[in-house]
Design a protein around this motif. Structure first.
Motif, PDB file in Angstrom:
ATOM      1  N   ILE A  15     -16.340  22.714 -45.563  1.00 35.93           N
ATOM      2  CA  ILE A  15     -15.846  23.573 -46.643  1.00 35.93           C
ATOM      3  C   ILE A  15     -15.406  22.716 -47.831  1.00 35.93           C
ATOM      4  CG2 ILE A  15     -13.978  25.138 -47.291  1.00 35.93           C
ATOM      5  CD1 ILE A  15     -14.133  26.275 -44.430  1.00 35.93           C
ATOM      6  N   GLU A  16     -14.709  21.632 -47.545  1.00 34.81           N
ATOM      7  CA  GLU A  16     -14.256  20.737 -48.603  1.00 34.81           C
ATOM      8  C   GLU A  16     -15.426  20.098 -49.338  1.00 34.81           C
ATOM      9  OE1 GLU A  16     -11.785  16.570 -48.944  1.00 34.81           O
ATOM     10  OE2 GLU A  16     -11.319  17.944 -47.305  1.00 34.81           O
ATOM     11  N   ASN A  41     -25.885  16.511 -44.594  1.00 30.66           N
ATOM     12  CA  ASN A  41     -25.814  16.680 -43.140  1.00 30.66           C
ATOM     13  C   ASN A  41     -24.618  17.538 -42.741  1.00 30.66           C
ATOM     14  OD1 ASN A  41     -28.100  15.146 -42.662  1.00 30.66           O
ATOM     15  ND2 ASN A  41     -26.949  13.251 -42.501  1.00 30.66           N
ATOM     16  N   ARG A  42     -23.505  17.330 -43.413  1.00 29.67           N
ATOM     17  CA  ARG A  42     -22.286  18.091 -43.104  1.00 29.67           C
ATOM     18  C   ARG A  42     -22.482  19.569 -43.441  1.00 29.67           C
ATOM     19  NH1 ARG A  42     -18.189  17.319 -39.932  1.00 29.67           N
ATOM     20  NH2 ARG A  42     -18.319  15.143 -40.464  1.00 29.67           N
ATOM     21  N   LEU A  43     -23.124  19.867 -44.566  1.00 29.90           N
ATOM     22  CA  LEU A  43     -23.330  21.256 -44.971  1.00 29.90           C
ATOM     23  C   LEU A  43     -24.313  21.975 -44.051  1.00 29.90           C
ATOM     24  CD1 LEU A  43     -23.508  20.911 -48.851  1.00 29.90           C
ATOM     25  CD2 LEU A  43     -21.526  21.436 -47.422  1.00 29.90           C
ATOM     26  N   ARG A  44     -25.371  21.284 -43.657  1.00 27.50           N
ATOM     27  CA  ARG A  44     -26.379  21.916 -42.788  1.00 27.50           C
ATOM     28  C   ARG A  44     -25.890  22.089 -41.362  1.00 27.50           C
ATOM     29  NH1 ARG A  44     -29.545  18.164 -45.474  1.00 27.50           N
ATOM     30  NH2 ARG A  44     -29.657  16.875 -43.601  1.00 27.50           N
ATOM     31  N   ARG A  45     -24.871  21.360 -40.975  1.00 29.22           N
ATOM     32  CA  ARG A  45     -24.364  21.439 -39.609  1.00 29.22           C
ATOM     33  C   ARG A  45     -23.692  22.780 -39.317  1.00 29.22           C
ATOM     34  NH1 ARG A  45     -20.744  16.584 -38.102  1.00 29.22           N
ATOM     35  NH2 ARG A  45     -22.695  15.552 -38.534  1.00 29.22           N
ATOM     36  N   TYR A  46     -23.224  23.472 -40.350  1.00 30.68           N
ATOM     37  CA  TYR A  46     -22.497  24.732 -40.168  1.00 30.68           C
ATOM     38  C   TYR A  46     -23.205  25.869 -40.907  1.00 30.68           C
ATOM     39  CZ  TYR A  46     -19.014  21.611 -38.354  1.00 30.68           C
ATOM     40  OH  TYR A  46     -18.374  20.649 -37.618  1.00 30.68           O
ATOM     41  N   PRO A  47     -24.193  26.488 -40.278  1.00 28.70           N
ATOM     42  CA  PRO A  47     -24.951  27.553 -40.948  1.00 28.70           C
ATOM     43  C   PRO A  47     -24.127  28.810 -41.220  1.00 28.70           C
ATOM     44  CG  PRO A  47     -25.741  27.243 -38.698  1.00 28.70           C
ATOM     45  CD  PRO A  47     -24.738  26.169 -38.965  1.00 28.70           C
ATOM     46  N   ARG A  78      -6.808  30.266 -39.846  1.00 26.26           N
ATOM     47  CA  ARG A  78      -5.828  29.253 -39.446  1.00 26.26           C
ATOM     48  C   ARG A  78      -6.392  28.171 -38.546  1.00 26.26           C
ATOM     49  NH1 ARG A  78      -0.138  31.828 -38.130  1.00 26.26           N
ATOM     50  NH2 ARG A  78       0.394  29.696 -38.571  1.00 26.26           N
ATOM     51  N   HIS A  79      -7.167  28.534 -37.560  1.00 29.01           N
ATOM     52  CA  HIS A  79      -7.589  27.569 -36.547  1.00 29.01           C
ATOM     53  C   HIS A  79      -9.090  27.332 -36.646  1.00 29.01           C
ATOM     54  CE1 HIS A  79      -3.625  27.846 -34.820  1.00 29.01           C
ATOM     55  NE2 HIS A  79      -3.733  29.162 -34.822  1.00 29.01           N
ATOM     56  N   LEU A  80      -9.460  26.346 -37.437  1.00 29.05           N
ATOM     57  CA  LEU A  80     -10.859  25.949 -37.550  1.00 29.05           C
ATOM     58  C   LEU A  80     -10.990  24.495 -37.130  1.00 29.05           C
ATOM     59  CD1 LEU A  80     -11.945  27.478 -40.965  1.00 29.05           C
ATOM     60  CD2 LEU A  80     -12.566  28.263 -38.694  1.00 29.05           C
ATOM     61  N   LYS A  81     -12.191  24.152 -36.658  1.00 27.82           N
ATOM     62  CA  LYS A  81     -12.440  22.773 -36.288  1.00 27.82           C
ATOM     63  C   LYS A  81     -12.372  21.885 -37.526  1.00 27.82           C
ATOM     64  CE  LYS A  81     -15.893  21.964 -33.602  1.00 27.82           C
ATOM     65  NZ  LYS A  81     -17.235  21.958 -32.988  1.00 27.82           N
ATOM     66  N   ARG A  82     -11.979  20.660 -37.306  1.00 28.23           N
ATOM     67  CA  ARG A  82     -11.849  19.713 -38.404  1.00 28.23           C
ATOM     68  C   ARG A  82     -13.182  19.534 -39.135  1.00 28.23           C
ATOM     69  NH1 ARG A  82      -9.055  15.648 -40.688  1.00 28.23           N
ATOM     70  NH2 ARG A  82     -10.087  13.650 -40.988  1.00 28.23           N
ATOM     71  N   GLY A  83     -14.275  19.483 -38.396  1.00 27.88           N
ATOM     72  CA  GLY A  83     -15.584  19.320 -39.012  1.00 27.88           C
ATOM     73  C   GLY A  83     -15.947  20.483 -39.916  1.00 27.88           C
TER      74      GLY A  83
END
Length: 102
Positions: A57-58, A85-91, A47-52
């Motif tokens: 995920i999108e 960059n967006r994908l690598r930011r969240y390992p 439910r509560h994830l950061k927007r980034g």
């Protein structure tokens, strides 16, 4: 006025090494893409994830919709553009891909 300084943010060496291990694991065993898809589904249900994180995920969903080819997906992860960059930011999206033996 002084010209604005442009800072180039570099990925941390630890994150870069991890991403390279993920790419090697995906290329050696393309079935590990299902691990990433399971991670996406797991985080999407929270439910509560950061927007980034939600944007990452999108963007990963977009990559999977574009192609199922492992080389294409790996190229998108390594790309030096907005999506890469967006994908690598969240390992955390790649959790379980490297250490799991089959």
């Amino acid at each position: 006025m002084y010209p604005r300084k442009v800072r180039k943010r570099s990925d941390s060496k630890l994150n870069t090494a991890f991403i390279n291990q993920v790419i090697a694991a995906l290329k050696s065993d393309p079935s590990k893409l299902t691990i990433i898809q399971k991670n996406l589904e797991q985080y999407r249900c929270q439910r509560h994830l950061k927007r980034g994180f939600l944007l990452a995920i999108e963007r990963f969903d977009w990559v999977f919709e574009a192609s199922d080819d492992v080389n294409f997906i790996c190229d998108q992860i390594l790309a030096d553009d907005y999506i890469g960059n967006r994908l690598r930011r969240y390992p955390l999206l790649f959790k379980g891909v490297v250490g799991e033996q089959q």
